[in-house]
Design a protein around this motif. Structure first.
Motif, PDB file in Angstrom:
ATOM      1  N   ILE A  52      -7.277  19.886 -12.286  1.00  0.00           N
ATOM      2  CA  ILE A  52      -8.389  18.936 -12.399  1.00  0.00           C
ATOM      3  C   ILE A  52      -8.642  18.732 -13.881  1.00  0.00           C
ATOM      4  O   ILE A  52      -8.752  19.697 -14.639  1.00  0.00           O
ATOM      5  CB  ILE A  52      -9.675  19.485 -11.745  1.00  0.00           C
ATOM      6  N   ARG A  53      -8.755  17.463 -14.278  1.00  0.00           N
ATOM      7  CA  ARG A  53      -9.040  17.139 -15.674  1.00  0.00           C
ATOM      8  C   ARG A  53     -10.300  16.282 -15.744  1.00  0.00           C
ATOM      9  O   ARG A  53     -10.544  15.457 -14.870  1.00  0.00           O
ATOM     10  CB  ARG A  53      -7.861  16.397 -16.305  1.00  0.00           C
ATOM     11  N   ASP A  54     -11.068  16.492 -16.828  1.00  0.00           N
ATOM     12  CA  ASP A  54     -12.263  15.686 -17.049  1.00  0.00           C
ATOM     13  C   ASP A  54     -11.896  14.399 -17.799  1.00  0.00           C
ATOM     14  O   ASP A  54     -10.713  14.136 -18.040  1.00  0.00           O
ATOM     15  CB  ASP A  54     -13.347  16.502 -17.772  1.00  0.00           C
ATOM     16  N   ARG A  55     -12.883  13.625 -18.173  1.00  0.00           N
ATOM     17  CA  ARG A  55     -12.637  12.344 -18.868  1.00  0.00           C
ATOM     18  C   ARG A  55     -11.855  12.506 -20.154  1.00  0.00           C
ATOM     19  O   ARG A  55     -11.087  11.636 -20.540  1.00  0.00           O
ATOM     20  CB  ARG A  55     -13.964  11.667 -19.180  1.00  0.00           C
ATOM     21  N   GLN A  56     -12.067  13.616 -20.838  1.00  0.00           N
ATOM     22  CA  GLN A  56     -11.365  13.867 -22.101  1.00  0.00           C
ATOM     23  C   GLN A  56      -9.997  14.518 -21.879  1.00  0.00           C
ATOM     24  O   GLN A  56      -9.359  14.951 -22.829  1.00  0.00           O
ATOM     25  CB  GLN A  56     -12.214  14.762 -23.013  1.00  0.00           C
ATOM     26  N   LEU A  57      -9.590  14.603 -20.622  1.00  0.00           N
ATOM     27  CA  LEU A  57      -8.312  15.188 -20.199  1.00  0.00           C
ATOM     28  C   LEU A  57      -8.237  16.696 -20.411  1.00  0.00           C
ATOM     29  O   LEU A  57      -7.148  17.276 -20.459  1.00  0.00           O
ATOM     30  CB  LEU A  57      -7.125  14.482 -20.862  1.00  0.00           C
ATOM     31  N   ASN A  58      -9.396  17.341 -20.523  1.00  0.00           N
ATOM     32  CA  ASN A  58      -9.424  18.806 -20.568  1.00  0.00           C
ATOM     33  C   ASN A  58      -9.220  19.338 -19.157  1.00  0.00           C
ATOM     34  O   ASN A  58      -9.814  18.830 -18.197  1.00  0.00           O
ATOM     35  CB  ASN A  58     -10.783  19.300 -21.085  1.00  0.00           C
ATOM     36  N   ALA A  59      -8.386  20.350 -19.035  1.00  0.00           N
ATOM     37  CA  ALA A  59      -8.171  20.989 -17.735  1.00  0.00           C
ATOM     38  C   ALA A  59      -9.385  21.849 -17.415  1.00  0.00           C
ATOM     39  O   ALA A  59      -9.757  22.718 -18.205  1.00  0.00           O
ATOM     40  CB  ALA A  59      -6.906  21.832 -17.763  1.00  0.00           C
ATOM     41  N   THR A  83     -18.354  26.103 -16.322  1.00  0.00           N
ATOM     42  CA  THR A  83     -19.198  25.025 -16.833  1.00  0.00           C
ATOM     43  C   THR A  83     -19.052  23.728 -16.034  1.00  0.00           C
ATOM     44  O   THR A  83     -19.809  22.783 -16.256  1.00  0.00           O
ATOM     45  CB  THR A  83     -18.899  24.742 -18.321  1.00  0.00           C
ATOM     46  N   HIS A  84     -18.102  23.678 -15.103  1.00  0.00           N
ATOM     47  CA  HIS A  84     -17.870  22.476 -14.298  1.00  0.00           C
ATOM     48  C   HIS A  84     -18.135  22.718 -12.812  1.00  0.00           C
ATOM     49  O   HIS A  84     -17.838  21.845 -11.995  1.00  0.00           O
ATOM     50  CB  HIS A  84     -16.442  21.967 -14.518  1.00  0.00           C
ATOM     51  N   ARG A  85     -18.680  23.856 -12.487  1.00  0.00           N
ATOM     52  CA  ARG A  85     -18.967  24.158 -11.082  1.00  0.00           C
ATOM     53  C   ARG A  85     -20.203  23.399 -10.617  1.00  0.00           C
ATOM     54  O   ARG A  85     -20.973  22.896 -11.412  1.00  0.00           O
ATOM     55  CB  ARG A  85     -19.143  25.662 -10.904  1.00  0.00           C
ATOM     56  N   GLY A  86     -20.371  23.325  -9.307  1.00  0.00           N
ATOM     57  CA  GLY A  86     -21.528  22.654  -8.729  1.00  0.00           C
ATOM     58  C   GLY A  86     -21.358  21.153  -8.581  1.00  0.00           C
ATOM     59  O   GLY A  86     -22.320  20.443  -8.314  1.00  0.00           O
ATOM     60  N   GLN A  87     -20.140  20.655  -8.733  1.00  0.00           N
ATOM     61  CA  GLN A  87     -19.874  19.216  -8.631  1.00  0.00           C
ATOM     62  C   GLN A  87     -18.887  18.903  -7.509  1.00  0.00           C
ATOM     63  O   GLN A  87     -18.272  17.845  -7.509  1.00  0.00           O
ATOM     64  CB  GLN A  87     -19.334  18.704  -9.963  1.00  0.00           C
TER      65      GLN A  87
END
Length: 160
Positions: A52-59, A83-87
């Motif tokens: 899974i990658r965010d908008r900035q392409l960070n894994a 920091t990306h949990r709960g979504q």
């Protein structure tokens, strides 16, 4: 906005996520209760690896399925950066892994997780996984939970 795609388990971003997962699990369980499979050592045709990658392409998350010749598979190395949990990224990742596994002829997914990983257990339960006995190559372990989900409700429909 997040994206989920297939990637090599040797990709540095995935290696870093798995290292974070290993560190987390090593703090929770003794070595004999940690089943830290090195996915880079598996033949490519037996592995589904997603990131899974965010908008900035960070894994920010990863997960894998190891496919077996009997039509089953094992969910491995599922991890979402804290920091990306709960979504609902875990649910989306599991669904993507399940869809790909099903497309490759996998009818049943199994997993082993630790009893102290409460969020992971809730994720698997919400996603339809049910408790079961230990499966090979595992043995019963008081620190482990074993779960399973049928991807095909009627195995006759899968041609089995």
């Amino acid at each position: 906005m997040y994206s989920i795609s297939s990637e090599s388990p040797a990709h540095p971003d995935i290696v870093a996520l798995i290292a974070a997962l290993d560190s987390y699990q090593s703090a929770l369980y003794p070595a004999e209760s940690n089943h830290l499979l090195d996915l880079t050592q598996l033949p490519g045709h037996t592995l589904i690896m997603m990131v899974i990658r965010d908008r900035q392409l960070n894994a920010v998350g990863c997960g894998a399925v190891v496919l077996n010749s009997d039509g089953s598979g094992e969910m491995k190395r599922v991890y979402i950066d804290p920091t990306h949990r709960g979504q609902q990224l875990g649910e989306k990742l599991l669904a993507a892994l399940e869809d790909e596994a099903l497309s490759r002829g996998c009818h049943t997914l199994r997993l082993e997780t630790g009893i102290e990983q409460h969020a992971a257990v809730r994720l698997y339960e919400r996603s339809g996984y049910q408790l079961r006995a230990a499966f090979a190559p595992y043995e019963e372990d008081p620190l482990s939970l074993f779960m399973e989900k049928l991807l095909v409700a009627d195995l006759r429909l899968a041609g089995l």
